[in-house]
Design a protein around this motif. Structure first.
Motif, short mmCIF file in Angstrom:
data_model
loop_
_atom_site.label_atom_id
_atom_site.label_comp_id
_atom_site.label_asym_id
_atom_site.label_seq_id
_atom_site.Cartn_x
_atom_site.Cartn_y
_atom_site.Cartn_z
N LYS A 437 -7.98 39.58 -59.41
CA LYS A 437 -7.43 38.53 -60.41
C LYS A 437 -8.24 39.05 -61.68
N MET A 445 -7.23 32.97 -67.06
CA MET A 445 -7.47 33.33 -65.73
C MET A 445 -6.00 33.35 -65.02
N GLN A 446 -6.05 34.24 -63.85
CA GLN A 446 -4.60 34.05 -63.25
C GLN A 446 -4.65 32.95 -62.12
N PRO A 447 -3.62 32.04 -61.99
CA PRO A 447 -3.70 30.90 -61.00
C PRO A 447 -3.73 31.52 -59.60
N ASP A 448 -4.42 30.68 -58.74
CA ASP A 448 -4.95 31.23 -57.45
C ASP A 448 -3.71 31.51 -56.59
N SER A 449 -2.69 30.67 -56.61
CA SER A 449 -1.65 30.79 -55.55
C SER A 449 -0.27 30.63 -56.20
N PRO A 452 2.33 27.06 -56.68
CA PRO A 452 2.30 25.89 -57.86
C PRO A 452 3.04 26.30 -59.26
N ILE A 453 3.11 27.72 -59.25
CA ILE A 453 3.77 28.27 -60.28
C ILE A 453 5.18 28.85 -59.99
N TRP A 464 -2.98 35.51 -58.32
CA TRP A 464 -3.83 36.49 -57.63
C TRP A 464 -2.83 37.51 -56.69
#
Lengths: 474, 474
Positions: A437, A445-449, A452-453, A464
Motif C-alpha cells: 500500500k 492511503m489506499q483502501p484495504d479491500s 467496498p470500492i 491494497w
C-alpha cells in the motif's frame, strides 16, 4: 552500406518475452533485444534508456528486421475491416481486446524499467487507429479570441519544446480484481494498464495564449469558460470521434504541465499512442489524454462525448445499472493513490536469497501531482508492515553512489516511483500473502479491500494489492 | 438605556449543553442561548448564522451577562501561572488538556451547524494564549526585496479584504481510535477536532507582492526560496515560539486563498483563535494555520521549529519511537479525505422514525481543496452501502426549494459538507454498526480500518468511522 540484418518471423519474436529467452521488442519494423540490459542492470533497462536514448540502435542494441511477410499478413487480412490500418504490436503484450486494441505488458517487465518502453506501454484504444498524414495534418484550436490552425511544423517551431516525465494510468487498471468480487462491465485489465514515459511537445498553455487566452482574458472575455475539450481523429462508422475534456485551470496553470505532445520517449509518437499529436495531462486519468488530437475547444461546458458524460465515473458499491445516474458523479480527472506488486507474480514459487529474504518489487503513483512518500509492504496479509525503498527518479547515479535527483516541485510529481524491499521470512515452506500500500504527500492511503470500492464500471481499483506465493524450503 | 440583563454563574451555564436544557454559549462576557435555533431548524443553527450574522444579539438571540465573579475567579487563581491570561471557554467543550488548552465540542452540536460557532470551534493551543495589544501590534514580513512591518490598520486598509469559508482540522482528529488499537503519544481527540468557519483578512499573496515578491521575483531574486515560515507570538518559558511553514507556491497561487485573517465568522478573531491575526491556509492541516502571528519569512528552508521538523508527520505502523527518523517523512500539509458520524452517538439507543428509518448525520471533508463528491453509509458494518445526501453550502435556500449554490471552483473546495441519510432497518430490536466513508473528487477513499494506518504519533486517523448503536423494538 549497413550490413544486412537477419529476418525474424512474428512467431519467433513471440518466443522471446522472458529474461531466459531474451526480451524482444518490435518497433517500426525492427526487432530489438532488450534482454541483455534487463539482465545486466539491477535497475532493469532504466540506465540503458537514459544513456543511449530509447530505441537508438547501437552496438549494444541488436537491431533486427521483422519478416515482411508477417507485416503484410497482419495488415492485409480484411481490407474492409476498419481495424486493418492498425499498427503491429509486440507479441509480449497481453491482449484484452483486439478490436479496438487494448493490451498490457507482463508485470515483471513493466516493473523493471523506470521509463516504460513505448512498444510495451499499455495500449488503450476506443476505436480504430486513424492514419494521419503528417504533411496535411492541422490542429484546430477554437473558443479563443483568435482561433488557430496549426501544422506540425507550427507546433514544433512556434512554441518552446517542453519535456515531462509522466505516468499515465487507465481508469480500469486492476479491474480484474473487481471482477473477482462481482462481474463489472469493462476490459479485464490486470495491474499493468499503467506506464511511465517522457513526453515532449508544446505546452497547451502556450498554444492557448497564442490564441489570445490567459488568466486575464479568461476573466474578461471568457464569460464563464471553464473547460478545455479535446477531439480525437479516431472515429466510429458514424463519424463520431473520441472526445474528453479537462478543467480550464489545469490547462492554464503554470504548474499544470499539460502538453500537446509529438514525442514519446524521445521519438515521434507511435501510431498506438496518438501519432502525430496527443494531449498529455499529467496527473490525470488516461482517458483525458486524447490521442490523434484533431481539435481543442475552450468552452463553458465539459465535453459532451459519451466518454466524458456516461463513462469514466465512480459510483457507490450499491449502485447498479438500473439505478445509476451518470449525472450524479463527476468525470474522473485526478486519480487516487495507487500501487501494485510487479514481482513476484501471484502464485509464484520462490526461494529465499542468501540473506534469507524474498525480494518484492512494484510501482507506486498518485494523481494530481501528489508525490508518493512511502510504500508499506506486508508479508503476513497486512498484519505487520515494513517500509520499501523508493527508487527516486530513474535511479541513474544510484548505483555509483551519487546523490539522488532533487524531488519534484510540490504538486508536480507526475512520474511514478518504483520500489523494492528485501523481506525476511522464517525458514520452512510456507504460503505467504504479500501486500503493498502506498501513501502520497497528502497522506492519502489506499483502501484495504476491493468490495467496498467495487463499482459497476470497475474503475478506480486501488485497494491494497495482494499476491499469494509459496516460499520453498531452503 | 439597554435593559438590565440577568446574570448567570458558570455553574448555571454548564448545565445548558443539550437541546433539552437549551444550548448556552458564552462569548465575550455574554451568554447566548442558541438552543431555540437548533430546535427550530432541521438544518440546525445554519440559517440563523447566515441571516443574522454570527453572534449578533437580536430579539431571537437572548443576550445574558456572565457572573463577573466567575470571570474574576477564572482569571485570578494563579497570577504566576503562564496560563492565567487564557480566555474563558464554553463549558460544553470536552477538555483534552487544560494547559495548554485543548478542547473539542460535542459531536452532535458540531454536526448541526454548517458554520461552526467560534465559541465551540475546537481549540488546539500548544502554549499559553498571548495577550496582544492591537494598537502596538506589528506583523513583520521578511525574506523579501522590501521587508514589511504592518499594523492592523495597514493590513485592513492597504489590502483588499478577502473572505473564505474553510474547514480546519487538527492532524490528531480521531486519535482516540488509534489509541484503541495501541497507545500513541498525543491528546486523545475524538471526532470533533475539526470545524468550519468564515475567515476574513488580507491575502498573504497580496502582502508578499507588496513586499516585492511574485512569480517573476521568486525566479530571479529568490534563488531557491521555496517556503513561507510563520512564527507565532505564543512562547514557552525559554521564549521559543510556535512556528510552522507552508510551500511558497501555495502562498503565491491565485488559487491558494491563503489569508492573514483578522476575522472569524464576521467578528474579530477570538483570543483562542489567534487574536489579532492568524494565518488561514485552506486545505492544509491546522498546525500550519499559525495563530497570534508575529512574523512571516520567505525562505529556502522549511521552518526549523519542533512542530515542523519533529512532529506532525506520518509513519508506517511498524515504526516505533526507537526507530523513527523524522527526516524520512514530509511535514503534513494537505490532509487526506475524512468523514465521521456526528449523529447518532456511539452506544446510543435509537428509535425508528415514522418511516421505519434511523437518521444518520455527519461531516465530510478533504484536504487540498478537493471536493467531497460522495459519502457512503452502511448499517451492517460495511457489507452494503447507501449514498448519503450532501448538504451543499450552508443549505440556505434549500428549505425554500431554491437551487443549491454553484460548486466551488476546481481545487478550491475548502469547506466541509454536512450529510445525512435516512436508513431503513428491519423491525425488531437489534445491534447495528453504522459506518461512513467519503470520496473526494480525486476519488480518494478512506481506508477501511485503523490498525494499518496506526502511527506512533496518532495523526491522520481517517479510517471509516464506525458507531455501534442499539435500535429499539417499535
Amino acid at each position: 552500406m549497413e550490413p544486412a540484418l537477419p529476418v525474424f518471423s512474428q512467431a519467433e519474436v513471440s518466443k522471446h518475452g522472458s529474461l531466459e529467452a531474451g526480451v524482444w521488442v518490435t518497433f517500426r519494423g525492427g526487432v530489438y533485444d532488450i534482454g541483455e540490459f534487463v539482465a545486466m542492470h539491477p535497475g532493469g533497462t532504466r540506465s540503458c534508456w537514459r544513456r543511449e536514448g530509447p530505441w537508438s540502435p547501437s552496438g549494444r542494441l541488436c537491431e533486427l528486421e521483422m519478416d515482411p511477410e508477417d507485416q503484410a499478413r497482419q495488415r492485409a487480412v480484411e481490407p474492409s475491416d476498419p481495424y486493418s490500418g492498425d499498427p503491429q504490436r509486440h507479441p509480449v503484450l497481453r491482449v484484452n481486446s483486439a478490436k479496438p486494441f487494448n493490451a498490457e505488458p507482463p508485470p515483471s517487465l513493466l516493473g523493471d524499467s523506470y521509463i516504460t518502453p513505448s512498444a510495451i506501454f499499455f495500449k488503450r484504444n476506443h476505436l480504430p487507429v486513424p492514419r494521419v498524414d503528417p504533411a496535411s495534418y492541422r490542429l484546430r484550436v477554437e473558443g479563443l479570441p483568435r482561433p488557430l490552425s496549426l501544422s506540425l511544423a507550427d507546433l514544433k517551431g512556434r512554441f518552446p519544446k517542453h519535456t515531462v516525465t509522466a505516468t499515465l494510468q487507465c481508469a480500469g487498471n486492476r479491474r480484474s480484481e473487481m471482477n473477482a468480487v462481482k462481474q463489472v462491465k469493462g476490459l479485464n485489465w490486470g495491474i499493468a494498464a499503467i506506464g511511465n514515459a517522457t513526453w515532449s511537445g508544446a505546452l497547451l498553455r502556450d498554444v492557448l495564449r497564442e490564441g489570445g487566452w490567459g488568466p486575464e482574458a479568461a476573466a474578461v472575455a471568457g464569460g464563464g469558460a471553464r473547460h478545455v475539450q479535446f477531439e480525437g481523429l479516431d472515429a466510429d462508422a458514424s463519424g463520431t470521434t473520441y472526445g474528453a475534456s479537462i478543467p480550464l485551470n489545469k490547462a492554464l496553470s503554470e504548474e499544470g504541465d499539460v502538453l500537446l505532445a509529438y514525442q514519446m520517449n524521445g521519438e515521434d509518437l507511435p501510431a498506438d499512442h496518438g501519432y502525430p499529436l496527443r494531449v498529455v495531462v499529467p496527473g490525470t486519468v488516461g482517458a483525458r489524454n486524447v490521442k490523434w488530437l484533431g481539435k481543442v475547444i475552450v468552452s463553458r461546458e465539459e465535453s459532451a462525448s459519451h466518454w466524458q458524460q456516461n463513462d469514466y465515473k465512480g459510483f457507490s458499491p450499491g449502485t447498479d445499472w438500473d439505478t445509476v445516474d451518470f449525472k450524479s458523479a463527476p468525470a474522473i480527472q485526478e486519480l487516487p493513490v495507487q500501487s501494485a506488486i510487479t514481482q513476484p507474480a501471484d502464485g509464484a514459487v520462490l526461494e529465499r536469497d542468501a540473506d534469507g529474504e524474498v525480494t518484492v518489487r512494484g510501482y507506486a503513483w498518485s494523481g494530481g501531482g501528489r508525490e508518493v512518500v512511502r510504500v508499506d509492504v506486508s508479508l503476513d496479509g497486512g498484519k505487520t508492515w515494513q517500509v520499501a525503498r523508493l527508487r527516486e527518479g530513474d535511479g541513474e547515479g544510484e548505483e555509483q553512489g551519487e546523490a539522488p535527483p532533487p524531488p519534484p516541485p510540490p504538486g508536480r510529481a507526475w512520474a511514478w516511483k518504483l520500489w523494492e524491499v528485501g523481506a525476511p521470512l522464517p525458514p520452512g515452506e510456507q504460503q505467504v500473502e504479500i501486500v503493498c500500500k502506498a501513501v502520497d504527500n497528502s497522506y492519502n492511503m489506499q483502501p484495504d479491500s476491493v468490495a467496498p470500492i467495487w463499482n459497476l464500471r470497475g474503475v478506480l481499483s486501488n485497494a491494497w494489492h495482494r499476491v499469494r506465493v509459496t516460499v520453498r524450503e531452503d
